[in-house]
Design an enzyme around this catalytic site. Structure first.
Site, short mmCIF file in Angstrom:
data_model
loop_
_atom_site.label_atom_id
_atom_site.label_comp_id
_atom_site.label_asym_id
_atom_site.label_seq_id
_atom_site.Cartn_x
_atom_site.Cartn_y
_atom_site.Cartn_z
N HIS A 94 44.76 3.21 -17.60
CA HIS A 94 45.83 4.13 -18.04
C HIS A 94 46.78 4.35 -16.88
CE1 HIS A 94 47.90 7.71 -19.46
NE2 HIS A 94 47.34 7.55 -20.67
N PRO B 296 42.80 5.35 -23.85
CA PRO B 296 41.59 5.44 -23.03
C PRO B 296 41.93 5.29 -21.55
CG PRO B 296 41.77 3.25 -23.92
CD PRO B 296 42.95 4.03 -24.47
N GLU B 297 40.97 5.58 -20.72
CA GLU B 297 41.15 5.48 -19.27
C GLU B 297 41.41 4.03 -18.84
OE1 GLU B 297 41.64 7.65 -17.16
OE2 GLU B 297 41.11 6.86 -15.19
N ALA B 298 40.76 3.10 -19.52
CA ALA B 298 40.99 1.68 -19.21
C ALA B 298 40.77 0.87 -20.47
CB ALA B 298 40.04 1.22 -18.12
#
Ligand code: DMJ
Length: 736
Positions: A556, A604-606
């Site tokens: 992200h 999402p974060e990644a």
């Protein structure tokens, strides 16, 4: 670069895998591929002052891994021939034949001594140095290894370069090991995907290259006479002591400044009623976040919106009030005047930097120094200038390292610094020491003291002297040696805002800092060639690079880069301007997809581009959303620079998602899994939600004359810094 513990969950095991790999690699080494070959290579002239100029006869070899000690013997040969007695110190390394290094070295013509007791103090000291070098060489190499679990995924995944490398692209300046790495990378791209033997061979070759590089460096040091080494050490010590004295010298009072009212801060209501309404909604969100912070966590760093209390992050040691300082400029531009005043009073009465605790230099700089500077430039209130400079002075001891590359962590009271324990080889982090420039230039500007600017300009000098693998900047740099650590390159966590600050340093200097401009465009060219790829369905993404292998994952955090590419387009050579704008648009689209493919419509974060998925998180520990701003940041720049209505549409989708899933009675909370049907809250209202996410959203639904990009730069925490005009400075400093 925030929340480093999140990025590095599981790093420790990764390091251990690397250790195993290093140990396992030695016995399998091919003949003739020793770390330090016994025979003189044809290319190495005799008597050239190399390690082996005094090399005696054959080196002793221990039954296992004896070749490692070839370095020891050869290197020590130099010392003994010159002056150094070492025999008595070497029983550990004796060969089965009984010769041992001690014997070998003694025979090399060194001065005869009976044992360590006979050594002079200086000799003992130098010997200690030599042995430290060996230990570092032998064990240090493991830190160069990539995470072995990633090896195959990089090889197996099929992707195509998003853009062809520019025809005139050249690899980074004259790197030897790096040239070989480039060859390997090319072979890998050409070779059969998923060939484990090739991957193993690559890995071994990389280990060898890293050893060779370390050996070259040790060789250079060992070539010096003991007196020279001692002199260097003394000089180094003197320099650090002088730096310390200089920084401790009482800071002359702040010079008076003429405050010039800021440009573009009056907020005109948008003409379009629907847009007006949306903007008002975002202001209402800010009120909800602020009021709850005020009600439940006033004066503490952040709010816990579910449990309705304060949240403390170790990033700020025990400095308090992160949300207050981070929110100041957002309150100002949203014209929340009462709230701004109460925040100002808190700063006046309570903001205290005399704390006996360790802080993150990067986080404190972007949030506190940045927030205070921004509040000063918007309001002209002296208290903010005073506090910003006071804090800047407190951060100076972080730069007391041999290279001047600052420590990541600093005890604000003792002035003692260190690096994150998980960072490769004790390194400082690129995105941390590379994200001080804008604030420190302004600190010098507002204090009349050049020391801040000198510190960050020195970082640049160090970086410019280093060879860059493939023209890329690794995320780790050792502040003692001034050399790169592990070759991991990322435009997301650990690397991100370093690139952002190169571009913005150029823009903030009124486009006079041409060095920063060149560094930025060179780096972006290397990133395009080596990291940017297109998925099979045509989504452009920025992968991570680990010693030549790609991990097809985008964080992200990396999503900020869309805005950065678009913002930089203007400075690119004319033929490339459109290209960079399009690249920004493509990254924005990919990041929007990462939001759109979740249940919550928040990213999402990644997210990954392998194993048959695109723009989706596949690992449980990458599915969270912590109210991060980077996607809104890119939408804001894309909106301002193109006025394509889709960016407002996408931003509004995010507003709705935040309202539906993150808003709770007590404020806004992050989510543990954006793919779930029901919210699982993390119970933290991050300070950057007020500093960045809501500010960027507000700007997307404002006219362009609110904070025009020609006059303002946003720091990495979205705090506002004015462009420093070359002729007419907006704030003139009168020297007392
Ligand atoms: C912010 O603190 C800053 O933007 C930093 O540079 C990295 N990201 C966080 C928010 O995600």
């Amino acid at each position: 670069m925030e929340n480093l513990t999140n990025f590095y969950e599981g790093l420790q095991p990764a390091v251990c895998r690397a250790c195993l790999c290093a140990r396992g690699a030695a016995p399998g080494r091919r003949p003739g591929a020793e770390l330090f070959p016994q025979g003189r290579s044809a290319a190495q002239p005799r008597g050239s002052g190399g390690l082996d100029t005094q090399d005696p006869a054959p080196q002793p070899r221990t039954p296992s891994g004896g070749e490692v000690w070839l370095l020891s013997s050869a290197a020590l040969g130099h010392w003994t021939a010159g002056a150094m007695p070492v025999g008595g110190l070497l029983p550990l390394f004796s060969s089965p034949a009984g010769g041992g290094l001690g014997g070998g070295l003694g025979g090399g013509g060194g001065r005869k001594v009976s044992g360590p007791a006979a050594l002079r103090l200086t000799e003992k000291f130098v010997l200690l140095l030599v042995f430290s070098a060996f230990i570092t060489l032998c064990f240090g190499a493991i830190f160069f290894l990539p995470d072995s679990s990633k090896l195959l995924s990089g090889v197996l995944f099929h992707s195509s370069p998003a853009l062809q490398p520019a025809a005139d692209h050249k690899p980074g300046p004259g790197a030897r090991a790096e040239d070989a790495a480039e060859g390997r990378a090319r072979r890998r791209e050409e070779g059969a995907p998923g060939d484990p033997e090739a991957a193993l061979e690559d890995n071994l070759a990389r280990i060898r290259e890293n050893h060779e590089r370390a050996l070259r460096e040790a060789k250079e040091t060992l070539q010096k006479l003991p007196e020279e080494i001692q002199r260097d050490i003394l000089l180094e010590k003197k320099k650090v002591a002088q730096d310390q004295l200089r920084d401790k010298a009482p800071f002359r009072g702040l010079p008076p400044v003429d405050f010039v009212p800021p440009i573009g801060v009056e907020s005109r209501e948008p003409a379009d009623a629907a847009i007006r309404e949306k903007r008002a909604k975002i202001k209402e969100m800010m009120k909800h976040a602020w009021n709850n912070y005020k009600g439940y966590a006033w004066g503490l760093n952040e709010l816990k919106p579910i449990s309705k209390g304060g949240h403390s992050s170790s990033l700020f040691g025990n400095i308090k009030g992160a949300t207050i300082v981070d929110a100041l400029d957002t309150l100002f531009i949203m014209e929340m005047k009462n709230e701004f005043e109460e925040a100002k009073s808190w700063v006046e009465e309570n903001l205290d930097f005399n704390v006996n605790a360790e802080i993150s230099v990067f986080e404190v700089n972007i949030r506190f120094v940045g927030g205070l500077l921004s509040a000063y430039y918007l309001s002209g209130e002296e208290i903010f200038r005073k506090k910003a400079v006071e804090l800047g002075v407190k951060l100076l001891p972080a730069f007391h390292t041999p290279s001047g590359i600052p420590w990541a962590l600093l005890n604000m009271k003792s002035g003692i610094g260190r690096n994150w324990p998980w960072a490769s080889g004790g390194s400082s982090i690129l995105a941390e020491f590379g994200t001080l420039h804008l604030e420190f230039m302004h600190l010098s500007h507002l204090s009349g003291n050049p020391i801040f600017a000198e510190k960050v300009m020195n970082i640049r000098t160090v970086l410019n002297k280093l060879e860059k693998p493939q023209g890329l900047y690794p995320n780790y740099l050792n502040p003692s040696s001034g050399q790169w650590g592990q070759h991991h390159v990322s435009v997301g966590g650990l690397g991100d805002s370093f690139y952002e600050y190169l571009l913005k340093a150029w823009l903030m200097s009124d486009k006079t800092d041409l060095e920063a401009k060149k560094m930025y465009f060179d780096a972006v060219q290397a990133i395009e060639t080596h990291l940017i790829r297109k998925s099979s369905s045509g989504l452009t993404y920025i992968a991570e690079w680990k010693g030549g292998l790609l991990e097809h994952k985008m964080g992200h955090l990396t999503c900020f880069a869309g805005g950065m590419f678009a913002l930089g387009a203007d400075g690119a050579p004319e033929a490339m301007a459109q290209h960079y704008l399009e690249l920004g648009a493509e990254i924005a689209r990919t990041c929007h997809e990462s939001y759109n493919r979740t249940f919550m419509k928040l990213g999402p974060e990644a997210f990954r581009f392998d194993g048959g998925v695109e723009a989706i998180a596949t690992r449980q520990n990458e599915k969270y959303y912590i109210l991060r701003p980077e996607v809104m940041e890119t939408y804001m720049y894309m909106w301002r620079l193109t006025h394509d209505p889709k960016y407002r549409k996408w931003a509004w989708e995010a507003v709705e998602a935040l309202e539906n899933h993150c808003r709770v009675n007590g404020g806004y909370s992050g989510l543990r899994d954006v793919y779930l049907l029901h919210e699982s809250y993390d119970d933290v209202q991050q300070s950057f939600f007020l500093a960045e996410t809501l500010k960027y959203l507000y700007l997307i639904f404002s006219d362009d004359d609110l904070l025009p990009l020609e006059h303002w730069i946003f720091n990495s925490e979205a705090h506002l810094l004015p462009i420093l005009r070359k002729e007419k400075k907006e704030v003139e400093i009168r020297e007392e």
